[in-house]
Design a protein around this motif. Structure first.
Motif, PDB file in Angstrom:
ATOM      1  N   UNK A  74      -0.776  43.723  -9.904  1.00 15.45           N
ATOM      2  CA  UNK A  74      -0.321  44.714 -10.657  1.00 15.45           C
ATOM      3  C   UNK A  74       0.143  46.062  -9.551  1.00 15.45           C
ATOM      4  N   UNK A  75       0.591  46.922 -10.326  1.00 14.60           N
ATOM      5  CA  UNK A  75       1.093  47.972  -9.478  1.00 14.60           C
ATOM      6  C   UNK A  75      -0.199  48.879  -9.048  1.00 14.60           C
ATOM      7  N   UNK A  76      -1.232  48.763  -9.788  1.00 16.02           N
ATOM      8  CA  UNK A  76      -2.618  49.125  -9.238  1.00 16.02           C
ATOM      9  C   UNK A  76      -3.492  48.434  -8.101  1.00 16.02           C
ATOM     10  N   UNK A  77      -2.860  47.415  -7.838  1.00 19.03           N
ATOM     11  CA  UNK A  77      -3.539  46.814  -6.764  1.00 19.03           C
ATOM     12  C   UNK A  77      -4.357  45.423  -7.043  1.00 19.03           C
ATOM     13  N   UNK A  78      -4.552  45.399  -8.375  1.00 18.20           N
ATOM     14  CA  UNK A  78      -5.343  44.027  -8.798  1.00 18.20           C
ATOM     15  C   UNK A  78      -4.612  42.887  -8.857  1.00 18.20           C
ATOM     16  N   UNK A  79      -5.321  41.947  -8.501  1.00 21.48           N
ATOM     17  CA  UNK A  79      -4.876  40.562  -8.379  1.00 21.48           C
ATOM     18  C   UNK A  79      -5.070  39.751  -9.746  1.00 21.48           C
ATOM     19  N   UNK A  80      -4.081  38.808 -10.367  1.00 23.34           N
ATOM     20  CA  UNK A  80      -4.329  38.175 -11.365  1.00 23.34           C
ATOM     21  C   UNK A  80      -3.676  36.771 -11.427  1.00 23.34           C
ATOM     22  N   UNK A  81      -4.498  35.795 -11.730  1.00 25.33           N
ATOM     23  CA  UNK A  81      -4.083  34.512 -11.931  1.00 25.33           C
ATOM     24  C   UNK A  81      -3.870  34.028 -13.344  1.00 25.33           C
ATOM     25  N   UNK A  82      -2.831  33.598 -13.932  1.00 24.92           N
ATOM     26  CA  UNK A  82      -2.953  33.432 -15.309  1.00 24.92           C
ATOM     27  C   UNK A  82      -3.757  32.336 -15.824  1.00 24.92           C
ATOM     28  N   UNK A  83      -4.140  32.269 -16.978  1.00 23.46           N
ATOM     29  CA  UNK A  83      -5.079  31.356 -17.599  1.00 23.46           C
ATOM     30  C   UNK A  83      -4.350  29.896 -17.462  1.00 23.46           C
TER      31      UNK A  83
END
Length: 230
Positions: A74-83
């Motif tokens: 994300x632009x705010x630096x958070x990391x995501x993995x989709x379900x």
């Protein structure tokens, strides 16, 4: 006269700025509403290994509650993995090490400033599309908007592919330093076509991601350069 002459460009720039602010706000709101904190002991241990390699206290990863197989910075630096990606891991289709390589890749996007720049680029593309459509439309009225979109797509795809190579290299270095190695990174690439079936139907030069074979070759070039064997 000067104001009238440059009016469309100024309007496009203002539109781009508004789009950036709205897109950033909307993305943050959507992610907040549709994500939960990753809580998997095996993956959390690998995140700790990578955090030590980066000399940071921790790496926080969230699960984005959507079905497609993907990772997101994300632009705010958070990391995501989709379900969808996490479910592949739970089903045994993807190993913990391979999923860790996705996290490392997304960390690369954050560290190299890609995720924030992409949001800015997205807004700028819309503004540039307005300007090009107006200019080209004067000479070829019917196909002007389509041609402007085509030009923007080619330019942005090239930039996006460069970002992917850079994030891959960052991930390779991080995975090596964390003791995970680059083998999971390469093995996951071999699986991506099957995991993301139907997503890569566009010509290679318009894809936002490079070809799998080219990404693996680039990783192996770095391994040879760094004297790393996997």
């Amino acid at each position: 006269m000067v104001i009238f002459k440059f009016g469309p460009i100024l309007l496009a720039l203002a539109y781009g700025l508004l789009m950036y602010k709205f897109s950033a706000w909307n993305t943050r709101r959507m992610l907040d509403q549709k994500s939960t904190r990753l809580a998997d002991p095996t993956l959390e241990q690998m995140n700790r290994d990578m955090a030590r390699a980066l000399d940071v206290p921790q790496i926080k990863v969230n699960i984005f509650e959507v079905d497609p197989v993907n990772g997101l910075a994300a632009p705010d630096g958070r990391i995501f993995i989709t379900r969808g990606f996490y479910n592949k891991y739970k089903a045994g289709d993807v190993t913990a090490e391979e999923l860790a390589s996705v996290i490392a890749h997304e960390l690369g996007h954050v560290a190299l400033g890609h995720s924030k720049r992409r949001m800015i680029d997205f807004s700028g593309q819309n503004a540039l599309r307005v300007v090009l459509s107006s200019l080209i439309g004067r000479f070829v009225p019917i196909v002007g908007p389509w041609l402007a979109g085509f030009i923007i797509s080619m330019l942005t795809a090239k930039l996006s592919r460069r970002d992917e190579y850079e994030a891959d290299a960052y991930a390779s270095a991080l995975l090596t330093k964390a003791g995970i190695g680059t083998a999971p990174q390469k093995s996951l690439f071999h699986k991506l076509d099957k995991l993301s079936a139907g997503m890569n139907s566009a010509p290679a030069w318009l894809l936002s991601h490079p070809k799998t074979s080219e990404r693996i070759a680039a990783i192996e070039e770095n391994e040879a350069k760094w004297g790393v064997s996997n």
